[in-house]
Design a protein around this motif. Sequence first.
Motif, mmCIF file in Angstrom:
data_model
loop_
_atom_site.group_PDB
_atom_site.id
_atom_site.type_symbol
_atom_site.label_atom_id
_atom_site.label_comp_id
_atom_site.label_asym_id
_atom_site.label_seq_id
_atom_site.Cartn_x
_atom_site.Cartn_y
_atom_site.Cartn_z
ATOM 1 N N TRP A 234 0.819 103.853 -43.994
ATOM 2 C CA TRP A 234 -0.291 104.644 -44.511
ATOM 3 C C TRP A 234 -0.126 106.111 -44.141
ATOM 4 N N ASP B 11 -5.398 111.189 -44.480
ATOM 5 C CA ASP B 11 -5.893 112.543 -44.716
ATOM 6 C C ASP B 11 -7.052 112.758 -43.735
ATOM 7 N N ARG C 17 -10.694 113.774 -44.508
ATOM 8 C CA ARG C 17 -11.461 112.860 -45.347
ATOM 9 C C ARG C 17 -11.842 111.568 -44.620
ATOM 10 N N THR C 18 -11.491 111.423 -43.351
ATOM 11 C CA THR C 18 -11.733 110.153 -42.659
ATOM 12 C C THR C 18 -13.207 109.869 -42.430
ATOM 13 N N PRO D 262 -7.034 101.029 -41.947
ATOM 14 C CA PRO D 262 -7.948 101.758 -42.847
ATOM 15 C C PRO D 262 -9.412 101.552 -42.500
ATOM 16 N N ASN E 34 -14.272 106.265 -43.658
ATOM 17 C CA ASN E 34 -13.882 106.279 -45.063
ATOM 18 C C ASN E 34 -12.470 105.705 -45.177
ATOM 19 N N PRO E 35 -12.334 104.413 -45.474
ATOM 20 C CA PRO E 35 -10.999 103.814 -45.542
ATOM 21 C C PRO E 35 -10.099 104.431 -46.604
ATOM 22 N N ARG E 36 -10.706 105.096 -47.612
ATOM 23 C CA ARG E 36 -9.882 105.697 -48.657
ATOM 24 C C ARG E 36 -9.073 106.887 -48.148
ATOM 25 N N ALA E 37 -9.410 107.368 -46.973
ATOM 26 C CA ALA E 37 -8.626 108.473 -46.388
ATOM 27 C C ALA E 37 -7.226 108.020 -45.996
ATOM 28 N N ARG F 33 -4.110 106.226 -47.387
ATOM 29 C CA ARG F 33 -3.490 105.738 -48.622
ATOM 30 C C ARG F 33 -2.111 105.166 -48.309
#
Length: 420
Positions: free
Chosen positions: A144, A147, A150-151, A291, A296-299, A301
């Motif tokens: 992974w 970012d 963005r976390t 994640p 925010n798991p989308r941070a 990738r």
Amino acid sequence: MTHPPHPDIDVRPITEDELPDWLRAVNTGFLREPTPSEAELEARRPQFTPGRYLGAFDGARCVATFKSFAQELTAVGGATVPADAISAVTVTATHRRRGLLTRMMAQDLAAAKDRGDVVATLIAAEYPIYGRYGFGPATWMTEWTIDVPRTGLDPRRSGAPDDGGRIELVDGEDVRKLGPELHERVRRAQPGAVSRDDLWWRLNTGAVRFDPSWTEPHYAVYRSAGGEVEALAAYKSDDNWHDKQPHNTATVHWLIASTPAAERALWHHLCSIDWITQVKSGWRSPDDLLPFFLPNPRAARITTQADWLWVRILDVVRALEARTYAGEGRLVLEVNDPDGFTGGRYELNASERDGGSCTPTTADADLTLDVGDLAALWLGDESAERLVALGRVREERAGAGRVTDALLRTSRRPWCPDMF
């Protein structure tokens, strides 16, 4: 495709005096500066094991290389099996397609079988090569890239764990003292993990340097509120500023943890370091918790996902009896092994309470599969039903793939943290 042997090329164990030429061939194969340095030779000579370094010689020149060493691999349930770990496999470009790897592999696997190794292991540089020798991809890895802005983590926090534990930055000497005991605890609970010997710790902390370009990483240790070491990480960072703003990346070389809380604390620490805007996770399990340690798991990738540890079973009975099972059941497997190390028909009687017993049998088979596909199933990662759908495994009895998955698949995926 089968290639005729080249009897003029001698495939044999090398002597210690031939180590410089052997290393030159290794470096050539891996596209490194060919001539080994004196420092590399001095570091490698104490590790030389007669009989386990193979070379192919065209006259006096080494044109192919192969090395193996003793290893332990953790099976499902925590038992370990002796493994023949394979590394430093090269064939010089001028001598490809002459069957040299096949000859070296045959010698090494025969010796491993004679020693009583249950499996052979390797990390494959290229996917298509090793299936023809009975290996199958038994674990996978995911990397992974986080970012950091963005976390959702509060940038004003101190970076200290909120569970009463603490994080300390330590040096390589501290890691050599603290790491081995922690790693033993971690690997015994992680199917697919392999042993780390003293050389691993010295190489990864700079006490021994094969590579003159090696630079020291940062090391972070997490201690619980009671003072017990529960996680360690090694990471490096770059120095990347533009427009008067930091754009620095922390790259994790390895991170091991004995508890989810300890692992979470180290990832939060890495995301709290001043000027770090991106964290690369290194090789993690595909179902890693990472994640979801972030608000925010989308941070986080996925930037790499690939096969990792390949396993070649050399003893079906001992391999199947070494692991535990998720339920009760009987399964008869017809195992195809073209190299003749462990092919045959085997009856597995699995018990969640007592483990499994495995014996050769003449009973009708439920499932027919190659030894490489058995390796992929053995550590619990692959699905027999998926292999049936792909045409790689054949059901001799309707529903045998489903029964196999119920017995062999694991709730968490196996993972090998190491490259070797």
